[in-house]
Design a protein around this motif. Structure first.
Motif, PDB file in Angstrom:
ATOM      1  N   ASP A 151       9.169  14.316  69.657  1.00  0.00           N
ATOM      2  CA  ASP A 151       7.990  15.078  69.344  1.00  0.00           C
ATOM      3  C   ASP A 151       6.874  14.128  68.706  1.00  0.00           C
ATOM      4  O   ASP A 151       6.823  13.652  67.722  1.00  0.00           O
ATOM      5  CB  ASP A 151       8.217  16.097  68.251  1.00  0.00           C
ATOM      6  N   GLY A 152       5.970  13.794  69.695  1.00  0.00           N
ATOM      7  CA  GLY A 152       4.981  12.706  69.409  1.00  0.00           C
ATOM      8  C   GLY A 152       5.562  11.414  69.244  1.00  0.00           C
ATOM      9  O   GLY A 152       6.548  10.861  70.011  1.00  0.00           O
ATOM     10  N   ASP A 153       5.526  10.595  67.890  1.00  0.00           N
ATOM     11  CA  ASP A 153       6.055   9.467  67.586  1.00  0.00           C
ATOM     12  C   ASP A 153       7.349   9.496  66.932  1.00  0.00           C
ATOM     13  O   ASP A 153       7.869   8.535  66.412  1.00  0.00           O
ATOM     14  CB  ASP A 153       4.811   8.621  67.018  1.00  0.00           C
ATOM     15  N   ASP A 154       7.788  10.983  66.911  1.00  0.00           N
ATOM     16  CA  ASP A 154       9.020  11.211  66.032  1.00  0.00           C
ATOM     17  C   ASP A 154      10.231  11.734  66.877  1.00  0.00           C
ATOM     18  O   ASP A 154       9.925  12.244  67.976  1.00  0.00           O
ATOM     19  CB  ASP A 154       8.618  12.056  64.870  1.00  0.00           C
ATOM     20  N   LEU A 155      11.401  11.562  66.247  1.00  0.00           N
ATOM     21  CA  LEU A 155      12.649  12.283  66.735  1.00  0.00           C
ATOM     22  C   LEU A 155      13.030  13.262  65.641  1.00  0.00           C
ATOM     23  O   LEU A 155      13.055  12.969  64.586  1.00  0.00           O
ATOM     24  CB  LEU A 155      13.789  11.411  66.815  1.00  0.00           C
ATOM     25  N   VAL A 156      12.551  14.634  66.173  1.00  0.00           N
ATOM     26  CA  VAL A 156      13.003  15.673  65.058  1.00  0.00           C
ATOM     27  C   VAL A 156      14.618  16.084  65.230  1.00  0.00           C
ATOM     28  O   VAL A 156      15.029  16.110  66.517  1.00  0.00           O
ATOM     29  CB  VAL A 156      12.434  16.799  65.559  1.00  0.00           C
ATOM     30  N   ASP A 157      15.499  15.954  64.205  1.00  0.00           N
ATOM     31  CA  ASP A 157      16.714  16.070  64.564  1.00  0.00           C
ATOM     32  C   ASP A 157      17.293  17.808  64.500  1.00  0.00           C
ATOM     33  O   ASP A 157      17.081  18.384  63.614  1.00  0.00           O
ATOM     34  CB  ASP A 157      17.697  15.629  63.117  1.00  0.00           C
ATOM     35  N   VAL A 158      17.849  17.721  65.761  1.00  0.00           N
ATOM     36  CA  VAL A 158      18.083  19.408  65.888  1.00  0.00           C
ATOM     37  C   VAL A 158      19.598  19.536  66.213  1.00  0.00           C
ATOM     38  O   VAL A 158      19.975  20.424  66.664  1.00  0.00           O
ATOM     39  CB  VAL A 158      17.238  19.895  67.183  1.00  0.00           C
ATOM     40  N   THR A 159      20.357  18.559  65.489  1.00  0.00           N
ATOM     41  CA  THR A 159      21.795  18.310  65.711  1.00  0.00           C
ATOM     42  C   THR A 159      22.525  19.920  65.631  1.00  0.00           C
ATOM     43  O   THR A 159      23.246  20.451  66.307  1.00  0.00           O
ATOM     44  CB  THR A 159      22.825  17.315  64.962  1.00  0.00           C
ATOM     45  N   SER A 200       9.489  22.940  63.023  1.00  0.00           N
ATOM     46  CA  SER A 200       8.778  22.724  61.628  1.00  0.00           C
ATOM     47  C   SER A 200       9.874  22.609  60.757  1.00  0.00           C
ATOM     48  O   SER A 200      10.688  23.660  60.750  1.00  0.00           O
ATOM     49  CB  SER A 200       7.945  23.651  61.250  1.00  0.00           C
ATOM     50  N   GLY A 201       9.855  21.795  59.732  1.00  0.00           N
ATOM     51  CA  GLY A 201      10.904  21.906  58.424  1.00  0.00           C
ATOM     52  C   GLY A 201      11.946  20.959  58.930  1.00  0.00           C
ATOM     53  O   GLY A 201      12.720  20.718  57.968  1.00  0.00           O
ATOM     54  N   LEU A 202      12.377  20.597  60.101  1.00  0.00           N
ATOM     55  CA  LEU A 202      13.612  19.908  60.045  1.00  0.00           C
ATOM     56  C   LEU A 202      13.284  18.326  59.947  1.00  0.00           C
ATOM     57  O   LEU A 202      12.172  17.908  60.091  1.00  0.00           O
ATOM     58  CB  LEU A 202      14.036  20.045  61.726  1.00  0.00           C
ATOM     59  N   PRO A 203      14.389  17.630  59.647  1.00  0.00           N
ATOM     60  CA  PRO A 203      14.217  16.281  59.479  1.00  0.00           C
ATOM     61  C   PRO A 203      13.917  15.361  60.520  1.00  0.00           C
ATOM     62  O   PRO A 203      13.961  15.763  61.793  1.00  0.00           O
ATOM     63  CB  PRO A 203      15.792  15.697  59.275  1.00  0.00           C
ATOM     64  N   ARG A 204      12.792  14.379  60.497  1.00  0.00           N
ATOM     65  CA  ARG A 204      12.137  13.717  61.302  1.00  0.00           C
ATOM     66  C   ARG A 204      12.636  11.996  61.212  1.00  0.00           C
ATOM     67  O   ARG A 204      12.734  11.598  59.940  1.00  0.00           O
ATOM     68  CB  ARG A 204      10.736  13.847  61.272  1.00  0.00           C
ATOM     69  N   VAL A 205      12.508  11.429  62.345  1.00  0.00           N
ATOM     70  CA  VAL A 205      12.921   9.823  62.140  1.00  0.00           C
ATOM     71  C   VAL A 205      11.705   9.084  62.891  1.00  0.00           C
ATOM     72  O   VAL A 205      11.796   9.794  64.158  1.00  0.00           O
ATOM     73  CB  VAL A 205      14.381   9.679  62.601  1.00  0.00           C
ATOM     74  N   PRO A 206      10.924   8.447  62.588  1.00  0.00           N
ATOM     75  CA  PRO A 206      10.170   7.731  63.511  1.00  0.00           C
ATOM     76  C   PRO A 206      10.833   7.198  64.616  1.00  0.00           C
ATOM     77  O   PRO A 206      12.024   6.342  64.513  1.00  0.00           O
ATOM     78  CB  PRO A 206       9.511   6.582  62.598  1.00  0.00           C
ATOM     79  N   LEU A 207      10.309   7.434  65.888  1.00  0.00           N
ATOM     80  CA  LEU A 207      11.005   7.119  67.116  1.00  0.00           C
ATOM     81  C   LEU A 207      11.080   5.419  67.216  1.00  0.00           C
ATOM     82  O   LEU A 207      12.308   4.982  67.690  1.00  0.00           O
ATOM     83  CB  LEU A 207       9.995   7.485  68.366  1.00  0.00           C
ATOM     84  N   ALA A 208      10.062   4.984  66.693  1.00  0.00           N
ATOM     85  CA  ALA A 208      10.426   3.223  66.668  1.00  0.00           C
ATOM     86  C   ALA A 208      11.558   2.651  65.773  1.00  0.00           C
ATOM     87  O   ALA A 208      11.999   1.614  66.018  1.00  0.00           O
ATOM     88  CB  ALA A 208       8.902   2.592  66.235  1.00  0.00           C
ATOM     89  N   GLU A 209      11.896   3.727  64.862  1.00  0.00           N
ATOM     90  CA  GLU A 209      13.041   3.078  63.918  1.00  0.00           C
ATOM     91  C   GLU A 209      14.337   3.640  64.226  1.00  0.00           C
ATOM     92  O   GLU A 209      15.431   3.283  63.658  1.00  0.00           O
ATOM     93  CB  GLU A 209      12.657   3.653  62.533  1.00  0.00           C
ATOM     94  N   ALA A 210      14.365   4.445  65.314  1.00  0.00           N
ATOM     95  CA  ALA A 210      15.613   5.210  65.598  1.00  0.00           C
ATOM     96  C   ALA A 210      16.442   4.387  66.600  1.00  0.00           C
ATOM     97  O   ALA A 210      15.753   3.620  67.463  1.00  0.00           O
ATOM     98  CB  ALA A 210      15.484   6.462  66.358  1.00  0.00           C
ATOM     99  N   VAL A 211      17.770   4.262  66.730  1.00  0.00           N
ATOM    100  CA  VAL A 211      18.648   3.683  67.512  1.00  0.00           C
ATOM    101  C   VAL A 211      18.878   4.555  68.637  1.00  0.00           C
ATOM    102  O   VAL A 211      20.019   5.606  68.275  1.00  0.00           O
ATOM    103  CB  VAL A 211      19.855   2.956  66.884  1.00  0.00           C
ATOM    104  N   LEU A 212      18.189   4.509  69.654  1.00  0.00           N
ATOM    105  CA  LEU A 212      18.573   5.370  70.943  1.00  0.00           C
ATOM    106  C   LEU A 212      19.934   5.074  71.574  1.00  0.00           C
ATOM    107  O   LEU A 212      20.170   3.718  71.807  1.00  0.00           O
ATOM    108  CB  LEU A 212      17.522   5.608  72.012  1.00  0.00           C
ATOM    109  N   GLU A 213      20.683   6.226  72.065  1.00  0.00           N
ATOM    110  CA  GLU A 213      22.075   5.935  72.615  1.00  0.00           C
ATOM    111  C   GLU A 213      21.930   6.504  74.167  1.00  0.00           C
ATOM    112  O   GLU A 213      20.729   7.355  74.489  1.00  0.00           O
ATOM    113  CB  GLU A 213      23.147   6.563  71.946  1.00  0.00           C
ATOM    114  N   ALA A 214      22.873   6.307  74.807  1.00  0.00           N
ATOM    115  CA  ALA A 214      23.094   6.990  76.260  1.00  0.00           C
ATOM    116  C   ALA A 214      22.736   8.272  75.955  1.00  0.00           C
ATOM    117  O   ALA A 214      23.870   9.153  75.068  1.00  0.00           O
ATOM    118  CB  ALA A 214      24.169   6.620  77.011  1.00  0.00           C
TER     119      ALA A 214
END
Length: 288
Positions: A15-23, A56-70
């Motif tokens: 979502d934009g520059d973030d990853l919203v955690d929807v696990t 809305s209201g879910l945890p967010r992690v800046p995409l630049a700081e996330a470790v992307l996996e397969a």
């Protein structure tokens, strides 16, 4: 949606520059197995229909700081489409194409994610990059008509089909560990209504190696799904690598491979040759 796995198996929506955690919202329970939370969501969607989370209201992690996996660390199947661009047929001097060869399978253990390294197996055999559009199946497909094929697609991703030019069988040469980088995420099919008009570019070491448009595929996505589903049933989470254009070339230790596909994403991996061995020293070789 752009759906990614990150930070040790969490499922996120870009979502934009973030990853919203929807696990918890999308993966549900039980806890995802080795196939991962996104594979579990794809299977749930196939059974129950798509669920789009409210972010809305879910945890967010800046995409630049996330470790992307397969995004799919262990797909059910990885299906390859050999010689599916005419320019690649010409550069390799093949006399046949996908229309004659059919499809092949790659080991699911060959998958790696963004930022990881392709490991060169042999020090004296050429290993090439092959940049490809990946199709992720979302609904079981068995003898599907080409006109209905896109209804069975969950989404699209970037795939590198790494290939060593040795004397082994095609599936062996393409199934070494690390030989199928996938990512950085999966873009759901609703965001790409026409997969037959996407620009693709693959760079190695900062130089352009491959540039094409998926309009030049011999078997387009629809035809690939129709043909493949006439051979083998396709299940949610299976991945089809649609084939590579001209411009394949040798990889060397320290190279960076960057695959960029319009509206899909940018996948970047490294190359490590420190563990490569001479071909004649491979396990199982028999003396003449």
């Amino acid at each position: 949606m752009r759906l990614a796995l990150f930070n040790e198996g969490r499922l996120g929506v870009v979502d934009g520059d973030d990853l919203v955690d929807v696990t918890e919202q999308l993966a549900g329970s039980p806890a995802p197995g080795p196939a991962g939370a996104l594979h579990q969501y794809i299977e749930t969607t196939a059974r129950e229909g798509a669920a789009r989370p409210a972010l809305s209201g879910l945890p967010r992690v800046p995409l630049a700081e996330a470790v992307l996996e397969a995004p799919l660390p262990r797909p059910g199947k990885i299906i390859g489409a050999p010689v599916n661009y005419l320019d690649h047929k010409a550069e390799m001097e093949y006399t046949t194409s996908i229309a004659d060869l059919g499809v092949f399978l790659k080991a699911t253990s060959s998958v790696i994610g963004p930022g990881e390294d392709v490991l060169l197996p042999y020090s004296d055999k050429r290993t090439d990059q092959e940049g490809e559009l990946g199709v992720v199946i979302g609904r079981t497909a068995h003898h599907v008509d080409a006109a209905d094929a896109l209804d069975h697609v969950f989404g699209y991703t970037c795939v590198l089909d790494i290939t060593v030019r040795s004397g082994e069988d095609r599936s062996t040469r393409k199934s070494f560990d690390t030989f199928t980088p996938i990512g950085p995420w999966i873009v759901t099919a609703d965001e790409i209504p026409d997969p037959g008009s996407l620009d693709l570019r693959c760079d190695v070491g900062g130089a352009i190696r491959q540039r094409t448009n998926t309009a030049d595929l011999i078997f387009g996505v629809r035809e690939l799904i129709a043909y493949t589903s006439s051979v083998m049933t396709l299940h949610p989470g299976d991945v089809i690598a649609t084939g590579t254009p001209a411009g394949v070339g040798p990889l060397h230790h320290g190279d960076r491979i960057v695959l960029d596909i319009e509206r899909v994403g940018r996948l970047e991996v490294g190359v490590d040759g420190t563990r490569a061995v001479p071909y004649e020293q491979r396990p199982g070789r028999r003396s003449p």
